[in-house]
Write a protein that holds these residues in place. Structure first.
Motif, PDB file in Angstrom:
ATOM      1  N   PRO A 181       0.806  -1.234   0.000  1.00  0.00           N
ATOM      2  CA  PRO A 181       0.000   0.000   0.000  1.00  0.00           C
ATOM      3  C   PRO A 181       0.833   1.275   0.000  1.00  0.00           C
ATOM      4  CG  PRO A 181       0.171  -0.825   2.224  1.00  0.00           C
ATOM      5  CD  PRO A 181       0.910  -1.806   1.357  1.00  0.00           C
ATOM      6  N   TYR A 182       1.911   1.289  -0.758  1.00  0.00           N
ATOM      7  CA  TYR A 182       2.776   2.452  -0.822  1.00  0.00           C
ATOM      8  C   TYR A 182       2.658   3.127  -2.190  1.00  0.00           C
ATOM      9  CZ  TYR A 182       4.751  -0.095   3.138  1.00  0.00           C
ATOM     10  OH  TYR A 182       4.911  -0.775   4.315  1.00  0.00           O
ATOM     11  N   PRO A 183       2.883   4.429  -2.265  1.00  0.00           N
ATOM     12  CA  PRO A 183       2.637   5.155  -3.514  1.00  0.00           C
ATOM     13  C   PRO A 183       3.394   4.622  -4.725  1.00  0.00           C
ATOM     14  CG  PRO A 183       2.924   6.688  -1.698  1.00  0.00           C
ATOM     15  CD  PRO A 183       3.245   5.340  -1.151  1.00  0.00           C
ATOM     16  N   ASP A 184       4.677   4.319  -4.563  1.00  0.00           N
ATOM     17  CA  ASP A 184       5.454   3.864  -5.712  1.00  0.00           C
ATOM     18  C   ASP A 184       4.980   2.499  -6.203  1.00  0.00           C
ATOM     19  OD1 ASP A 184       7.586   5.988  -6.096  1.00  0.00           O
ATOM     20  OD2 ASP A 184       7.840   5.524  -3.975  1.00  0.00           O
ATOM     21  N   GLN A 185       4.644   1.632  -5.251  1.00  0.00           N
ATOM     22  CA  GLN A 185       4.148   0.310  -5.634  1.00  0.00           C
ATOM     23  C   GLN A 185       2.765   0.407  -6.266  1.00  0.00           C
ATOM     24  OE1 GLN A 185       5.975   0.968  -3.050  1.00  0.00           O
ATOM     25  NE2 GLN A 185       7.622  -0.521  -3.151  1.00  0.00           N
ATOM     26  N   ALA A 186       1.959   1.333  -5.769  1.00  0.00           N
ATOM     27  CA  ALA A 186       0.625   1.526  -6.342  1.00  0.00           C
ATOM     28  C   ALA A 186       0.715   1.991  -7.790  1.00  0.00           C
ATOM     29  CB  ALA A 186      -0.154   2.540  -5.503  1.00  0.00           C
ATOM     30  N   GLN A 187       1.743   2.757  -8.120  1.00  0.00           N
ATOM     31  CA  GLN A 187       1.936   3.181  -9.508  1.00  0.00           C
ATOM     32  C   GLN A 187       2.327   2.012 -10.398  1.00  0.00           C
ATOM     33  OE1 GLN A 187       4.737   6.413  -9.615  1.00  0.00           O
ATOM     34  NE2 GLN A 187       3.392   7.819  -8.507  1.00  0.00           N
ATOM     35  N   ASP A 188       3.070   1.069  -9.841  1.00  0.00           N
ATOM     36  CA  ASP A 188       3.501  -0.099 -10.616  1.00  0.00           C
ATOM     37  C   ASP A 188       2.359  -1.087 -10.857  1.00  0.00           C
ATOM     38  OD1 ASP A 188       6.123   0.651 -10.988  1.00  0.00           O
ATOM     39  OD2 ASP A 188       6.860  -0.390  -9.200  1.00  0.00           O
ATOM     40  N   ARG A 189       1.378  -1.116  -9.955  1.00  0.00           N
ATOM     41  CA  ARG A 189       0.348  -2.164 -10.011  1.00  0.00           C
ATOM     42  C   ARG A 189      -0.396  -2.212 -11.344  1.00  0.00           C
ATOM     43  NH1 ARG A 189      -2.870  -0.829  -5.604  1.00  0.00           N
ATOM     44  NH2 ARG A 189      -1.080  -1.537  -4.380  1.00  0.00           N
TER      45      ARG A 189
ATOM     46  N   VAL B  96       0.463  -1.040 -14.213  1.00  0.00           N
ATOM     47  CA  VAL B  96       1.424  -1.318 -15.283  1.00  0.00           C
ATOM     48  C   VAL B  96       1.654  -2.822 -15.404  1.00  0.00           C
ATOM     49  CG1 VAL B  96       3.806  -0.988 -16.060  1.00  0.00           C
ATOM     50  CG2 VAL B  96       2.564   0.913 -15.010  1.00  0.00           C
ATOM     51  N   ILE B  97       1.856  -3.469 -14.266  1.00  0.00           N
ATOM     52  CA  ILE B  97       2.128  -4.912 -14.266  1.00  0.00           C
ATOM     53  C   ILE B  97       0.883  -5.705 -14.620  1.00  0.00           C
ATOM     54  CG2 ILE B  97       2.876  -6.867 -12.863  1.00  0.00           C
ATOM     55  CD1 ILE B  97       5.095  -4.806 -13.595  1.00  0.00           C
ATOM     56  N   ILE B  98      -0.250  -5.367 -14.043  1.00  0.00           N
ATOM     57  CA  ILE B  98      -1.484  -6.107 -14.304  1.00  0.00           C
ATOM     58  C   ILE B  98      -1.902  -5.980 -15.770  1.00  0.00           C
ATOM     59  CG2 ILE B  98      -3.936  -6.286 -13.751  1.00  0.00           C
ATOM     60  CD1 ILE B  98      -2.002  -7.382 -11.619  1.00  0.00           C
ATOM     61  N   ASP B  99      -1.879  -4.762 -16.292  1.00  0.00           N
ATOM     62  CA  ASP B  99      -2.247  -4.570 -17.695  1.00  0.00           C
ATOM     63  C   ASP B  99      -1.238  -5.258 -18.625  1.00  0.00           C
ATOM     64  OD1 ASP B  99      -4.344  -3.082 -16.778  1.00  0.00           O
ATOM     65  OD2 ASP B  99      -3.505  -1.132 -17.348  1.00  0.00           O
ATOM     66  N   GLY B 100       0.021  -5.235 -18.242  1.00  0.00           N
ATOM     67  CA  GLY B 100       1.046  -5.872 -19.059  1.00  0.00           C
ATOM     68  C   GLY B 100       0.895  -7.381 -19.118  1.00  0.00           C
ATOM     69  N   LEU B 101       0.569  -7.996 -17.995  1.00  0.00           N
ATOM     70  CA  LEU B 101       0.350  -9.443 -17.990  1.00  0.00           C
ATOM     71  C   LEU B 101      -0.853  -9.807 -18.855  1.00  0.00           C
ATOM     72  CD1 LEU B 101       0.976 -10.246 -14.201  1.00  0.00           C
ATOM     73  CD2 LEU B 101       2.514 -10.717 -16.123  1.00  0.00           C
ATOM     74  N   ALA B 102      -1.894  -8.987 -18.797  1.00  0.00           N
ATOM     75  CA  ALA B 102      -3.076  -9.219 -19.639  1.00  0.00           C
ATOM     76  C   ALA B 102      -2.720  -9.091 -21.119  1.00  0.00           C
ATOM     77  CB  ALA B 102      -4.185  -8.237 -19.265  1.00  0.00           C
ATOM     78  N   TRP B 103      -1.917  -8.076 -21.448  1.00  0.00           N
ATOM     79  CA  TRP B 103      -1.480  -7.912 -22.837  1.00  0.00           C
ATOM     80  C   TRP B 103      -0.683  -9.124 -23.297  1.00  0.00           C
ATOM     81  CZ3 TRP B 103       3.158  -8.083 -25.319  1.00  0.00           C
ATOM     82  CH2 TRP B 103       3.174  -7.653 -26.655  1.00  0.00           C
ATOM     83  N   LEU B 104       0.194  -9.603 -22.428  1.00  0.00           N
ATOM     84  CA  LEU B 104       1.036 -10.744 -22.774  1.00  0.00           C
ATOM     85  C   LEU B 104       0.185 -11.973 -23.088  1.00  0.00           C
ATOM     86  CD1 LEU B 104       4.143 -10.886 -22.853  1.00  0.00           C
ATOM     87  CD2 LEU B 104       4.059 -11.926 -20.579  1.00  0.00           C
ATOM     88  N   GLU B 105      -0.853 -12.193 -22.311  1.00  0.00           N
ATOM     89  CA  GLU B 105      -1.736 -13.338 -22.551  1.00  0.00           C
ATOM     90  C   GLU B 105      -2.513 -13.166 -23.853  1.00  0.00           C
ATOM     91  OE1 GLU B 105      -2.111 -16.335 -21.235  1.00  0.00           O
ATOM     92  OE2 GLU B 105      -0.382 -15.831 -19.986  1.00  0.00           O
ATOM     93  N   ALA B 106      -3.011 -11.970 -24.092  1.00  0.00           N
ATOM     94  CA  ALA B 106      -3.762 -11.715 -25.327  1.00  0.00           C
ATOM     95  C   ALA B 106      -2.869 -11.883 -26.554  1.00  0.00           C
ATOM     96  CB  ALA B 106      -4.371 -10.310 -25.288  1.00  0.00           C
ATOM     97  N   GLU B 107      -1.658 -11.387 -26.463  1.00  0.00           N
ATOM     98  CA  GLU B 107      -0.722 -11.485 -27.580  1.00  0.00           C
ATOM     99  C   GLU B 107      -0.324 -12.938 -27.834  1.00  0.00           C
ATOM    100  OE1 GLU B 107       1.372  -9.350 -30.610  1.00  0.00           O
ATOM    101  OE2 GLU B 107      -0.237  -8.830 -29.218  1.00  0.00           O
ATOM    102  N   SER B 108      -0.144 -13.680 -26.762  1.00  0.00           N
ATOM    103  CA  SER B 108       0.187 -15.099 -26.895  1.00  0.00           C
ATOM    104  C   SER B 108      -0.935 -15.855 -27.594  1.00  0.00           C
ATOM    105  CB  SER B 108       0.445 -15.706 -25.508  1.00  0.00           C
ATOM    106  OG  SER B 108       0.658 -17.095 -25.589  1.00  0.00           O
TER     107      SER B 108
END
Length: 208
Positions: free
Chosen positions: A99-107, A109-121
């Motif tokens: 629950p920290y600001p920097d990690q919240a900014q990453d969340r 990015v990572i979640i959408d990126g994993l979804a993109w990776l699955e769709a692209e695969s």
């Protein structure tokens, strides 16, 4: 791997990545507004059950994708296991869930990126999940997003995801005992035996 271990791992990696992970200023504080806060940091001298401090983010599918990508980024070799074998994806889940600001900014990015990776695969390889692809197929996707400077415009967001995921994977991997051994880091382990000052020096100061 217990929760305390992953939390300690996360804090060590945050130091390696140069990102603060502690109670302090929220984004509102940085703008001069009254801080809302997000509670106190966990006590790392005690153990916690998964989800007891904060809910983890990854579901089963995201864990599979993240683990496969970790293994692609840092594969096993003669010196050390892969990042996937060392469960670095669990560290990344802990990181983006904090629950920290920097990690919240990453969340997102990572979640959408994993979804993109699955769709692209699925699009490229007949509906297969990313973790079902062989290394050559996974690399074909990764090669298109591995550098933000050279990625095609349609891959720009995915390239930013890959860059951050790669940094987190490296930060997690190289703060494990196996990763530190891989680069020859020995920490505070003494490298020589110290038997005290030479006799001549002790005689000069009058203690021998």
């Amino acid at each position: 791997m217990d929760r305390r271990t992953t939390l300690q791992w996360m804090l060590a990696a945050s130091a390696a990545l140069g990102v603060p992970v502690s109670a302090g200023a929220t984004p509102a504080t940085r703008k001069g507004a009254k801080p809302t806060g997000y509670g106190t940091d966990p006590k790392l001298t005690q153990s916690y059950k998964s989800g007891e401090l904060w809910p983890l983010t990854f579901n089963a599918a995201q864990n599979r994708t993240a683990q496969a990508l970790c293994g692609l980024i840092i594969p096993a070799d003669a010196q050390s296991p892969s990042a996937a074998q060392l469960q670095v994806h669990r560290f990344i889940d802990e990181w983006v869930s904090a629950p920290y600001p920097d990690q919240a900014q990453d969340r997102p990015v990572i979640i959408d990126g994993l979804a993109w990776l699955e769709a692209e695969s699925a699009k490229r390889f007949g509906g297969k999940r990313f973790d079902q692809l062989d290394v050559a197929q996974q690399s074909q996707i990764a090669d298109d997003i591995c550098w933000t400077e050279t990625a095609k415009p349609e891959f720009a967001a995915a390239a930013k995801f890959f860059q951050r995921f790669r940094d987190l994977t490296a930060g997690g991997f190289y703060t494990t005992p196996e990763g530190m051994k891989d680069v020859g880091f020995v920490g505070n382990t003494p490298s020589v035996t110290f038997d005290g000052p030479p006799l001549k020096v002790l005689q000069i100061v009058g203690v021998a």
